[in-house]
Design a protein around this motif. Structure first.
Motif, PDB file in Angstrom:
ATOM      1  N   THR A 339       0.802  -1.226  -0.105  1.00 57.79           N
ATOM      2  CA  THR A 339       0.052  -0.084  -0.162  1.00 57.79           C
ATOM      3  C   THR A 339       0.776   1.320   0.090  1.00 57.79           C
ATOM      4  O   THR A 339       0.412   2.364  -0.485  1.00 57.79           O
ATOM      5  N   SER A 340       2.183   1.116   0.588  1.00 58.68           N
ATOM      6  CA  SER A 340       3.030   2.306   0.471  1.00 58.68           C
ATOM      7  C   SER A 340       3.805   2.323  -0.488  1.00 58.68           C
ATOM      8  O   SER A 340       4.919   3.207  -0.465  1.00 58.68           O
ATOM      9  N   ILE A 341       3.794   1.450  -1.227  1.00 60.07           N
ATOM     10  CA  ILE A 341       4.955   1.163  -2.578  1.00 60.07           C
ATOM     11  C   ILE A 341       4.448   1.296  -3.794  1.00 60.07           C
ATOM     12  O   ILE A 341       4.852   2.379  -4.619  1.00 60.07           O
ATOM     13  N   ARG A 342       3.159   0.493  -3.828  1.00 67.98           N
ATOM     14  CA  ARG A 342       2.648   0.555  -5.485  1.00 67.98           C
ATOM     15  C   ARG A 342       3.561   0.625  -6.541  1.00 67.98           C
ATOM     16  O   ARG A 342       4.358  -0.218  -6.675  1.00 67.98           O
ATOM     17  N   GLU A 343       3.618   1.680  -7.333  1.00 67.30           N
ATOM     18  CA  GLU A 343       4.299   1.651  -8.685  1.00 67.30           C
ATOM     19  C   GLU A 343       5.709   2.114  -8.374  1.00 67.30           C
ATOM     20  O   GLU A 343       6.568   2.328  -9.336  1.00 67.30           O
ATOM     21  N   HIS A 344       6.019   2.497  -7.118  1.00 62.90           N
ATOM     22  CA  HIS A 344       7.469   2.687  -6.854  1.00 62.90           C
ATOM     23  C   HIS A 344       8.088   1.478  -6.541  1.00 62.90           C
ATOM     24  O   HIS A 344       9.357   1.531  -6.086  1.00 62.90           O
ATOM     25  N   TYR A 345       7.705   0.383  -6.728  1.00 70.48           N
ATOM     26  CA  TYR A 345       8.299  -0.945  -6.526  1.00 70.48           C
ATOM     27  C   TYR A 345       9.785  -1.041  -7.347  1.00 70.48           C
ATOM     28  O   TYR A 345      10.591  -1.689  -6.787  1.00 70.48           O
ATOM     29  N   THR A 346       9.802  -0.442  -8.303  1.00 70.65           N
ATOM     30  CA  THR A 346      11.224  -0.489  -8.880  1.00 70.65           C
ATOM     31  C   THR A 346      12.522   0.263  -8.145  1.00 70.65           C
ATOM     32  O   THR A 346      13.542  -0.257  -8.407  1.00 70.65           O
ATOM     33  N   ASP A 347      12.279   0.977  -7.293  1.00 68.91           N
ATOM     34  CA  ASP A 347      13.064   1.628  -6.336  1.00 68.91           C
ATOM     35  C   ASP A 347      13.783   0.589  -5.354  1.00 68.91           C
ATOM     36  O   ASP A 347      14.746   0.797  -4.864  1.00 68.91           O
ATOM     37  N   LEU A 348      13.033  -0.510  -5.458  1.00 67.70           N
ATOM     38  CA  LEU A 348      13.374  -1.628  -4.462  1.00 67.70           C
ATOM     39  C   LEU A 348      14.694  -2.759  -5.033  1.00 67.70           C
ATOM     40  O   LEU A 348      15.137  -3.451  -4.374  1.00 67.70           O
ATOM     41  N   ASP A 349      15.060  -1.970  -6.215  1.00 65.67           N
ATOM     42  CA  ASP A 349      15.928  -3.007  -7.160  1.00 65.67           C
ATOM     43  C   ASP A 349      17.473  -2.733  -6.444  1.00 65.67           C
ATOM     44  O   ASP A 349      18.070  -3.808  -6.589  1.00 65.67           O
ATOM     45  N   ALA A 350      17.419  -1.809  -5.460  1.00 68.01           N
ATOM     46  CA  ALA A 350      18.752  -1.415  -5.048  1.00 68.01           C
ATOM     47  C   ALA A 350      18.956  -2.095  -3.690  1.00 68.01           C
ATOM     48  O   ALA A 350      19.926  -2.156  -3.131  1.00 68.01           O
ATOM     49  N   LEU A 351      17.962  -2.915  -3.150  1.00 65.73           N
ATOM     50  CA  LEU A 351      17.887  -3.756  -2.089  1.00 65.73           C
ATOM     51  C   LEU A 351      18.860  -4.731  -2.043  1.00 65.73           C
ATOM     52  O   LEU A 351      18.910  -5.538  -2.710  1.00 65.73           O
ATOM     53  N   ASP A 352      19.598  -4.987  -0.858  1.00 70.15           N
ATOM     54  CA  ASP A 352      20.489  -6.283  -0.866  1.00 70.15           C
ATOM     55  C   ASP A 352      19.929  -7.394  -1.270  1.00 70.15           C
ATOM     56  O   ASP A 352      18.861  -7.845  -0.772  1.00 70.15           O
ATOM     57  N   ARG A 353      20.765  -8.145  -2.213  1.00 64.14           N
ATOM     58  CA  ARG A 353      20.020  -9.488  -2.989  1.00 64.14           C
ATOM     59  C   ARG A 353      19.846 -10.370  -1.922  1.00 64.14           C
ATOM     60  O   ARG A 353      19.115 -11.323  -2.047  1.00 64.14           O
ATOM     61  N   ARG A 354      20.520 -10.445  -0.698  1.00 63.32           N
ATOM     62  CA  ARG A 354      20.322 -11.509   0.250  1.00 63.32           C
ATOM     63  C   ARG A 354      18.996 -11.166   1.141  1.00 63.32           C
ATOM     64  O   ARG A 354      18.549 -12.312   1.540  1.00 63.32           O
ATOM     65  N   VAL A 355      18.574 -10.272   1.103  1.00 61.55           N
ATOM     66  CA  VAL A 355      17.111  -9.864   1.689  1.00 61.55           C
ATOM     67  C   VAL A 355      16.069 -10.203   0.816  1.00 61.55           C
ATOM     68  O   VAL A 355      15.823  -9.978  -0.245  1.00 61.55           O
ATOM     69  N   VAL A 356      15.002 -10.954   1.343  1.00 63.71           N
ATOM     70  CA  VAL A 356      13.926 -11.599   0.660  1.00 63.71           C
ATOM     71  C   VAL A 356      12.681 -10.594   0.954  1.00 63.71           C
ATOM     72  O   VAL A 356      12.550 -10.422   2.128  1.00 63.71           O
ATOM     73  N   ILE A 357      12.088  -9.982  -0.177  1.00 60.10           N
ATOM     74  CA  ILE A 357      11.112  -9.088   0.424  1.00 60.10           C
ATOM     75  C   ILE A 357       9.699  -9.941   0.489  1.00 60.10           C
ATOM     76  O   ILE A 357       9.557 -10.929  -0.745  1.00 60.10           O
ATOM     77  N   THR A 358       9.186  -9.890   1.283  1.00 60.78           N
ATOM     78  CA  THR A 358       7.869 -10.710   1.677  1.00 60.78           C
ATOM     79  C   THR A 358       6.608  -9.839   1.437  1.00 60.78           C
ATOM     80  O   THR A 358       6.527  -8.965   2.358  1.00 60.78           O
ATOM     81  N   TRP A 359       5.724 -10.063   0.327  1.00 62.87           N
ATOM     82  CA  TRP A 359       4.873  -8.965   0.030  1.00 62.87           C
ATOM     83  C   TRP A 359       3.656  -9.113   0.697  1.00 62.87           C
ATOM     84  O   TRP A 359       3.151 -10.224   0.719  1.00 62.87           O
ATOM     85  N   GLU A 360       2.717  -8.207   1.267  1.00 58.56           N
ATOM     86  CA  GLU A 360       1.495  -8.348   1.766  1.00 58.56           C
ATOM     87  C   GLU A 360       0.653  -7.197   1.254  1.00 58.56           C
ATOM     88  O   GLU A 360       1.007  -6.080   0.821  1.00 58.56           O
ATOM     89  N   ASP A 361      -0.578  -7.084   1.354  1.00 57.83           N
ATOM     90  CA  ASP A 361      -1.617  -5.790   1.217  1.00 57.83           C
ATOM     91  C   ASP A 361      -1.298  -5.688  -0.324  1.00 57.83           C
ATOM     92  O   ASP A 361      -1.350  -4.548  -0.379  1.00 57.83           O
ATOM     93  N   ALA A 362      -1.183  -6.322  -1.406  1.00 59.88           N
ATOM     94  CA  ALA A 362      -0.967  -6.127  -2.580  1.00 59.88           C
ATOM     95  C   ALA A 362      -2.330  -6.057  -3.666  1.00 59.88           C
ATOM     96  O   ALA A 362      -2.060  -6.102  -4.830  1.00 59.88           O
ATOM     97  N   GLY A 363      -3.301  -6.083  -2.861  1.00 55.95           N
ATOM     98  CA  GLY A 363      -4.601  -6.122  -3.565  1.00 55.95           C
ATOM     99  C   GLY A 363      -5.701  -6.968  -3.263  1.00 55.95           C
ATOM    100  O   GLY A 363      -5.818  -7.190  -1.940  1.00 55.95           O
ATOM    101  N   ALA A 364      -6.545  -7.384  -4.122  1.00 55.82           N
ATOM    102  CA  ALA A 364      -7.824  -8.471  -3.786  1.00 55.82           C
ATOM    103  C   ALA A 364      -7.007  -9.725  -3.474  1.00 55.82           C
ATOM    104  O   ALA A 364      -6.092 -10.060  -3.096  1.00 55.82           O
ATOM    105  N   LEU A 365      -8.098 -10.787  -3.532  1.00 54.72           N
ATOM    106  CA  LEU A 365      -7.829 -12.227  -3.137  1.00 54.72           C
ATOM    107  C   LEU A 365      -6.402 -12.657  -4.311  1.00 54.72           C
ATOM    108  O   LEU A 365      -6.434 -12.134  -5.135  1.00 54.72           O
ATOM    109  N   PRO A 366      -5.411 -13.189  -3.609  1.00 53.28           N
ATOM    110  CA  PRO A 366      -5.381 -13.664  -2.099  1.00 53.28           C
ATOM    111  C   PRO A 366      -4.855 -12.670  -0.990  1.00 53.28           C
ATOM    112  O   PRO A 366      -4.409 -13.223  -0.064  1.00 53.28           O
ATOM    113  N   PHE A 367      -4.540 -11.503  -1.160  1.00 55.30           N
ATOM    114  CA  PHE A 367      -3.925 -10.615  -0.473  1.00 55.30           C
ATOM    115  C   PHE A 367      -5.117 -10.015   0.460  1.00 55.30           C
ATOM    116  O   PHE A 367      -4.569  -9.372   1.659  1.00 55.30           O
TER     117      PHE A 367
END
Length: 527
Positions: A339-367
């Motif tokens: 909900t606080s990321i939306r279309e800015h998700y590409t800015d996360l490409d710089a995140l340390d590759r060892r860290v796994v992003i676990t997504w939630e609240d990304a829309g309708a079913l199944p979120f």
């Protein structure tokens, strides 16, 4: 995936004469451990459970196999290791193990009489005529590894439960066991890491909870706590003996008022607290990973001219670097609210590759908290967005927290806690609480029975994009798994195991009485 059904001695291209494997002695059967002159109360060929290993996860698998078979028999089921069974006069046999620890199973594989499991956590389950003793039956549970043995045993138990027969009429159940139709099932899970996300304090009996997870073939539990439970080491040991990983969750600023991701001083405060918490509560324990959330559970997408995603990268990379310095092998999951990321998700490409992003609240079913395909932007747009998230950061897992089951009563009961013992409530407490909460569960279950095909389609689509791997931990809080398996949870577990099976088969397999008959057995099988 499941193969066609056929007896072991009719596998195309193989002749039983060329594949027969016999223990050295098969004289007239007697009750193992009794005098040969004893006249058995229950005549006829008897079953024996022959196992490869009785250690760790394999121990639980053997116990589960014993429970499943014993429920079908009026006599005490003999159980013995493969190494000690060669000279016994065995008739019907159930073989449980891997090719590495069970020489009988290894020989059947070597001779082409039994197909090897298709991959990690996989198994081959076969029921047919015995190649060891003419006129007798064999059940073979061959696992690729210890987890695969356990999952094959749980499939056997579910299959036997569907075969039916009253528990108070064991002779009738014996007839059904002896007369099981030949079949072979050869499969491995579509999603490697499948599990549950929950606050820890609403796990009321951790032993029953973890046993139920194992029976559902779930293998990952994220437990969020304000403070690590005092008995965490015991919980870890128990979970690992059920092939379940434990990921410890705590906040990196989540829920703390007055913090600002854009403020360097606040990011430094968060980092210091995280490192201190890890050192004090988790560094000396064999946890399987850390999970955290930070300041993202809102709808603001920019702060001081930069995206929330970009500020998250600053905090997470800096904090994770210190944790990796302390433990280079530490697995870290970043629980991120879309909900606080939306279309800015590409800015996360710089995140340390060892860290796994676990997504939630990304829309309708199944979120969505309600399994509603029309929530928010609707199912189709949710699926499209999830596809794009799954393509982000190639080579890293796609992880998510689906919702739509029971959750905390935030307004009526929740409060933060200090040091505590997790999962040591009386069994009657969970049963009583379930009776109070079942009407809520009924609403969730009805929704999932309508919409589970969409959830299966979602996971198929994500898998078709070929992510490096997937981790799915459903938000099931205060779900009372200690007391009963709800249809909605059984559907979730079966969908993660194989979302590609036909919808009707998925439903039938999920709702077999082994899982959805109400109260689950206590550890050791006691009521």
């Amino acid at each position: 995936m499941p193969s066609g059904s056929h007896p072991m001695n009719r596998i195309p291209g193989h002749d039983l004469a060329d594949t027969e494997v016999r223990p050295p002695s098969h004289e007239a059967a007697v009750v193992p451990g009794s005098s040969a002159s004893t006249s058995p109360r229950y005549p006829g060929p008897r079953w024996t459970l022959v196992f490869g290993s009785y250690d760790g996860v394999a121990r639980f698998a053997v116990q589960e196999a014993q429970r499943a078979l014993q429920d079908c028999l009026p006599y005490v089921l003999p159980v013995m290791p493969a190494a000690g069974a060669a000279g016994a006069g065995l008739e019907h046999v159930c073989l449980v193990g891997t090719a590495a620890d069970h020489p009988w199973l290894a020989e059947l594989v070597r001779r082409g009489a039994l197909a090897p499991p298709p991959g990690r956590q996989g198994y081959t389950l076969h029921v047919g005529d015995s190649p060891f003793h003419e006129g007798c039956r064999v059940i073979a549970v061959l696992g690729a590894d210890a987890a695969g043995v356990l999952y094959g045993v749980e499939e056997l138990a579910a299959h036997l439960s569907a075969a039916g027969g009253p528990l108070d009429l064991p002779e009738r159940r014996r007839q059904r066991l002896d007369g099981l139709e030949p079949f072979t099932r050869n499969e491995a899970p579509a999603i490697a890491r499948r599990g549950i996300w929950t606050w820890g304090y609403v796990i009321y009996d951790y032993r029953r909870f973890l046993d139920t997870m194992a029976r559902l073939r779930l293998n990952s539990l994220t437990m969020w706590n304000d403070t690590a439970p005092l008995n965490l080491a015991e919980i870890l040991d128990y979970a690992h003996s059920r092939a379940i990983e434990i990921v410890a969750g705590f906040h990196w600023g989540w829920g703390i008022d007055g913090l600002n991701l854009a403020a360097a001083a606040d990011r430094a405060r968060i980092k210091a607290r995280v490192v201190e918490t890890y050192r004090r509560e988790y560094a000396g324990l064999p946890i399987d990973g850390l999970y955290f959330q930070t300041l993202t559970e809102h709808t603001t997408q920019e702060l001081d001219g930069r995206s929330v995603a970009a500020w998250c990268v600053e905090l997470v990379n800096d904090t994770a670097a210190e944790l990796y310095r302390l433990n280079p092998r530490l697995a870290i999951q970043f629980g991120l609210h879309a909900t606080s990321i939306r279309e800015h998700y590409t800015d996360l490409d710089a995140l340390d590759r060892r860290v796994v992003i676990t997504w939630e609240d990304a829309g309708a079913l199944p979120f969505a908290y309600s399994p509603d395909p029309e929530a928010g932007d609707g199912f189709e747009k949710t699926l499209d967005y999830a596809r794009r998230l799954a393509r982000l950061r190639p080579g890293t897992p796609f992880a998510m927290v689906p919702k739509g089951w029971m959750c905390l009563r935030w307004g009526e009961e929740f409060e933060h806690h200090g040091a505590f013992l997790l999962g040591e409530r009386r069994p009657a407490f969970a049963a009583d609480r379930l009776r109070a909460r079942q009407p809520e569960w009924d609403r969730h279950n009805q929704a999932w029975l309508r919409h589970y095909p969409l959830a299966a389609r979602f996971y198929r689509d994500i898998l078709d994009g070929r992510p490096s791997s997937m981790l799915v931990t459903g938000l099931v809080e205060d779900g009372l798994l200690e007391a009963a398996v709800q249809p909605g949870v059984a559907l979730f577990a079966e969908t993660l195991w194989n979302p590609r099976q036909p919808d009707a088969e998925l439903l039938a397999r999920a709702l077999r009485p082994y899982l959805c008959r109400g109260a689950t057995p206590a550890p050791g099988g006691a009521p």
